[in-house]
Design a protein around this motif. Structure first.
Motif, PDB file in Angstrom:
ATOM      1  N   HIS A   1     -10.963  -0.565  -3.034  1.00 25.87           N
ATOM      2  CA  HIS A   1     -11.235  -0.539  -1.592  1.00 25.87           C
ATOM      3  C   HIS A   1     -10.059   0.076  -0.839  1.00 25.87           C
ATOM      4  O   HIS A   1     -10.242   0.894   0.069  1.00 25.87           O
ATOM      5  CB  HIS A   1     -11.498  -1.957  -1.086  1.00 25.87           C
ATOM      6  CG  HIS A   1     -11.743  -2.036   0.392  1.00 25.87           C
ATOM      7  ND1 HIS A   1     -12.990  -1.841   0.944  1.00 25.87           N
ATOM      8  CD2 HIS A   1     -10.898  -2.256   1.437  1.00 25.87           C
ATOM      9  CE1 HIS A   1     -12.903  -1.945   2.266  1.00 25.87           C
ATOM     10  NE2 HIS A   1     -11.643  -2.199   2.584  1.00 25.87           N
ATOM     11  N   MET A   2      -8.840  -0.307  -1.212  1.00 23.40           N
ATOM     12  CA  MET A   2      -7.653   0.197  -0.518  1.00 23.40           C
ATOM     13  C   MET A   2      -7.488   1.702  -0.667  1.00 23.40           C
ATOM     14  O   MET A   2      -6.933   2.369   0.206  1.00 23.40           O
ATOM     15  CB  MET A   2      -6.402  -0.509  -1.046  1.00 23.40           C
ATOM     16  CG  MET A   2      -6.327  -1.980  -0.679  1.00 23.40           C
ATOM     17  SD  MET A   2      -4.815  -2.739  -1.323  1.00 23.40           S
ATOM     18  CE  MET A   2      -4.979  -4.399  -0.664  1.00 23.40           C
ATOM     19  N   LEU A   3      -7.968   2.243  -1.787  1.00 23.42           N
ATOM     20  CA  LEU A   3      -7.864   3.688  -2.012  1.00 23.42           C
ATOM     21  C   LEU A   3      -9.120   4.442  -1.578  1.00 23.42           C
ATOM     22  O   LEU A   3      -9.187   5.664  -1.697  1.00 23.42           O
ATOM     23  CB  LEU A   3      -7.573   3.973  -3.488  1.00 23.42           C
ATOM     24  CG  LEU A   3      -6.148   3.639  -3.950  1.00 23.42           C
ATOM     25  CD1 LEU A   3      -6.029   3.784  -5.460  1.00 23.42           C
ATOM     26  CD2 LEU A   3      -5.135   4.538  -3.248  1.00 23.42           C
ATOM     27  N   GLY A   4     -10.108   3.696  -1.086  1.00 24.05           N
ATOM     28  CA  GLY A   4     -11.300   4.334  -0.533  1.00 24.05           C
ATOM     29  C   GLY A   4     -12.151   5.064  -1.545  1.00 24.05           C
ATOM     30  O   GLY A   4     -12.805   6.057  -1.217  1.00 24.05           O
ATOM     31  N   VAL A   5     -12.182   4.567  -2.791  1.00 20.83           N
ATOM     32  CA  VAL A   5     -12.949   5.276  -3.817  1.00 20.83           C
ATOM     33  C   VAL A   5     -14.336   4.677  -4.041  1.00 20.83           C
ATOM     34  O   VAL A   5     -15.125   5.215  -4.824  1.00 20.83           O
ATOM     35  CB  VAL A   5     -12.187   5.303  -5.169  1.00 20.83           C
ATOM     36  CG1 VAL A   5     -10.926   6.123  -5.032  1.00 20.83           C
ATOM     37  CG2 VAL A   5     -11.862   3.893  -5.642  1.00 20.83           C
TER      38      VAL A   5
ATOM     39  N   GLY B   1      -9.356   2.392   3.576  1.00 21.68           N
ATOM     40  CA  GLY B   1      -9.205   3.211   2.383  1.00 21.68           C
ATOM     41  C   GLY B   1      -8.557   4.550   2.662  1.00 21.68           C
ATOM     42  O   GLY B   1      -8.807   5.542   1.970  1.00 21.68           O
ATOM     43  N   ALA B   2      -7.685   4.586   3.697  1.00 21.78           N
ATOM     44  CA  ALA B   2      -7.030   5.834   4.095  1.00 21.78           C
ATOM     45  C   ALA B   2      -5.652   5.941   3.452  1.00 21.78           C
ATOM     46  O   ALA B   2      -5.060   4.947   3.010  1.00 21.78           O
ATOM     47  CB  ALA B   2      -6.903   5.892   5.616  1.00 21.78           C
ATOM     48  N   ASP B   3      -5.132   7.151   3.397  1.00 27.67           N
ATOM     49  CA  ASP B   3      -3.822   7.419   2.821  1.00 27.67           C
ATOM     50  C   ASP B   3      -2.763   7.184   3.895  1.00 27.67           C
ATOM     51  O   ASP B   3      -2.456   8.066   4.690  1.00 27.67           O
ATOM     52  CB  ASP B   3      -3.770   8.854   2.313  1.00 27.67           C
ATOM     53  CG  ASP B   3      -2.475   9.171   1.570  1.00 27.67           C
ATOM     54  OD1 ASP B   3      -1.490   8.462   1.771  1.00 27.67           O
ATOM     55  OD2 ASP B   3      -2.469  10.149   0.796  1.00 27.67           O
ATOM     56  N   PHE B   4      -2.185   5.992   3.922  1.00 23.71           N
ATOM     57  CA  PHE B   4      -1.188   5.647   4.932  1.00 23.71           C
ATOM     58  C   PHE B   4       0.033   6.547   4.838  1.00 23.71           C
ATOM     59  O   PHE B   4       0.580   6.985   5.851  1.00 23.71           O
ATOM     60  CB  PHE B   4      -0.772   4.181   4.765  1.00 23.71           C
ATOM     61  CG  PHE B   4       0.405   3.785   5.600  1.00 23.71           C
ATOM     62  CD1 PHE B   4       0.234   3.473   6.942  1.00 23.71           C
ATOM     63  CD2 PHE B   4       1.686   3.736   5.061  1.00 23.71           C
ATOM     64  CE1 PHE B   4       1.323   3.122   7.729  1.00 23.71           C
ATOM     65  CE2 PHE B   4       2.774   3.388   5.838  1.00 23.71           C
ATOM     66  CZ  PHE B   4       2.587   3.073   7.181  1.00 23.71           C
ATOM     67  N   VAL B   5       0.476   6.837   3.629  1.00 18.16           N
ATOM     68  CA  VAL B   5       1.688   7.624   3.428  1.00 18.16           C
ATOM     69  C   VAL B   5       1.556   9.007   4.060  1.00 18.16           C
ATOM     70  O   VAL B   5       2.496   9.533   4.647  1.00 18.16           O
ATOM     71  CB  VAL B   5       2.014   7.724   1.928  1.00 18.16           C
ATOM     72  CG1 VAL B   5       3.185   8.663   1.678  1.00 18.16           C
ATOM     73  CG2 VAL B   5       2.321   6.341   1.364  1.00 18.16           C
ATOM     74  N   ARG B   6       0.381   9.574   3.968  1.00 17.82           N
ATOM     75  CA  ARG B   6       0.152  10.899   4.553  1.00 17.82           C
ATOM     76  C   ARG B   6      -0.110  10.809   6.059  1.00 17.82           C
ATOM     77  O   ARG B   6       0.305  11.692   6.826  1.00 17.82           O
ATOM     78  CB  ARG B   6      -1.023  11.578   3.861  1.00 17.82           C
ATOM     79  CG  ARG B   6      -1.457  12.898   4.504  1.00 17.82           C
ATOM     80  CD  ARG B   6      -2.540  13.570   3.686  1.00 17.82           C
ATOM     81  NE  ARG B   6      -2.024  14.058   2.417  1.00 17.82           N
ATOM     82  CZ  ARG B   6      -2.787  14.548   1.446  1.00 17.82           C
ATOM     83  NH1 ARG B   6      -4.090  14.582   1.588  1.00 17.82           N
ATOM     84  NH2 ARG B   6      -2.250  14.991   0.323  1.00 17.82           N
ATOM     85  N   SER B   7      -0.775   9.740   6.495  1.00 19.30           N
ATOM     86  CA  SER B   7      -1.239   9.660   7.878  1.00 19.30           C
ATOM     87  C   SER B   7      -0.158   9.263   8.871  1.00 19.30           C
ATOM     88  O   SER B   7      -0.200   9.665  10.037  1.00 19.30           O
ATOM     89  CB  SER B   7      -2.401   8.662   7.981  1.00 19.30           C
ATOM     90  OG  SER B   7      -3.476   9.045   7.143  1.00 19.30           O
TER      91      SER B   7
END
Length: 268
Positions: free
Chosen positions: A59-63, A238-244
Motif C-alpha cells: 500500500h505504501m508503495l502504491g502497487v 502510495g506516493a514517492d515522498f522522496v521525489r515529491s
C-alpha cells in the motif's frame, strides 16, 4: 559482500534487516522510505516484507495487489517502476482477500518465510531490505536461519523517542547480540512534529531517546525522522515522498540516514 552459490540471493550484494522491539514505531514506513532513497541514489533495491500479519508496504508503495508470476527460478517480485529499480515481495500479494487475517501457527509462518527467502527471483540487487514484524519471535529466527548461507550485513533498529519504546529496542539489541547480527545503527522515528503551516518542529512526545540509547549501547545513531504530515500523506496515497518533497525536513533526515547506511555497507 562476496557472491556465493546460494540460489536466488547469489546476485544480492547486501542484506539488511529492519527491526523494532515494538509495534507502531513506523518500521515499515522507514523501510519504504529508505528503499526509495537508495533507489534515487541509483541503487537497485529489493524489499522482502515478512511482516506476515500486517503487510502494509504494498500500500505504501502504491502497487496494489498484482498477480505474482512464476519463472524458472521461482516467484517474480513485483516492481514499482518501469526500470525495475525497486522490487517487492509480500504476503499481501498472495492473499485472495486483502481483509483476510493471517491466522497461522509458527510452523506455517516459518515455512512461508523459508519460501520467500529461497523462491523469489530477485536478480541483481545492491541492497535487499527485510521488513520484519515487531519483537524477537519465530519470524525473526526463521529469517536468520534461512539467510545463514548468505551473509546478512546487519540490522537497522527503529524506535520512537519514548522510554517505553527504547526499552523494547534494548531487548532487540540483546537479540542481535545473541544471534550474531551486527547492528548497523538506530533510527529515532517520530522525533518531533513538523507543522504543516510554518514547518517548525515541536517535540510533542519527547526527543533524543534513540540517540541516548545508541550512546548507552555503543551503537551508531543514524539519525532522527520527525512526524511529518507530508510523509504520512505520501504513504497513505502510495506516493514517492522522496521525489515529491525534496525540501522537507523529513526528506533531509531520510537522505542523510540512507547515505550513512550506504557508506557503511560499501565500506567507505
Amino acid at each position: 559482500m562476496e557472491q556465493s552459490n546460494d540460489g536466488n540471493l547469489s546476485q544480492v550484494r547486501h542484506v539488511v534487516l529492519v527491526l523494532s522491539g515494538k509495534g507502531g514505531v513506523g518500521k515499515s514506513t522507514i523501510t519504504t522510505e529508505l528503499a526509495l532513497a537508495l533507489r534515487h541514489a541509483g541503487k537497485k533495491v529489493g524489499i522482502l516484507d515478512v511482516d506476515l500479519c500486517g503487510p502494509s508496504i504494498p500500500h505504501m508503495l502504491g502497487v496494489g495487489r498484482p498477480d505474482v508470476h512464476q519463472c524458472d527460478s521461482g516467484w517474480v517480485p513485483v516492481y514499482t517502476d518501469a526500470q525495475k529499480g525497486l522490487a517487492l515481495m509480500s504476503i499481501g500479494f498472495l492473499l485472495e482477500d486483502p481483509d483476510e487475517a493471517v491466522v497461522w501457527r509458527g510452523p506455517k509462518k516459518t515455512a512461508m518465510i523459508a519460501q520467500f527467502v529461497s523462491d523469489v527471483a530477485w536478480g541483481e540487487l545492491d541492497v535487499l531490505l527485510v521488513d520484519t514484524p515487531p519483537g524477537t519471535s519465530d519470524e525473526h529466527l526463521a529469517v536468520l536461519e534461512n539467510l545463514k548461507k548468505h551473509k546478512v550485513d546487519g540490522a537497522v533498529l527503529v524506535t520512537t523517542p519514548q522510554a517505553v519504546s527504547t526499552g523494547d529496542v534494548r531487548r532487540e539489541i540483546t537479540f542481535c547480540k545473541k544471534t550474531g547480527v551486527r547492528i548497523l545503527g538506530i533510527i529515532e522515528n517520530m522525533s518531533g512534529f513538523v507543522c504543516p503551516h510554518c514547518s517548525e518542529c515541536s517535540n510533542i512526545f519527547s526527543k533524543g531517546g534513540g540517540e541516548e540509547l545508541a550512546k548507552l549501547t555503543g551503537s551508531t545513531f543514524l539519525g532522527a525522522v520527525p512526524l511529518d504530515p507530508l510523509l504520512s500523506g505520501a504513504t497513505e496515497e502510495g506516493a514517492d515522498f522522496v521525489r515529491s518533497f525534496p525540501d522537507s525536513a523529513s526528506f533531509s533526515a531520510i537522505s542523510t540516514i540512507s547515505s550513512a547506511l550506504l557508506r557503511d555497507l560499501e565500506g567507505a
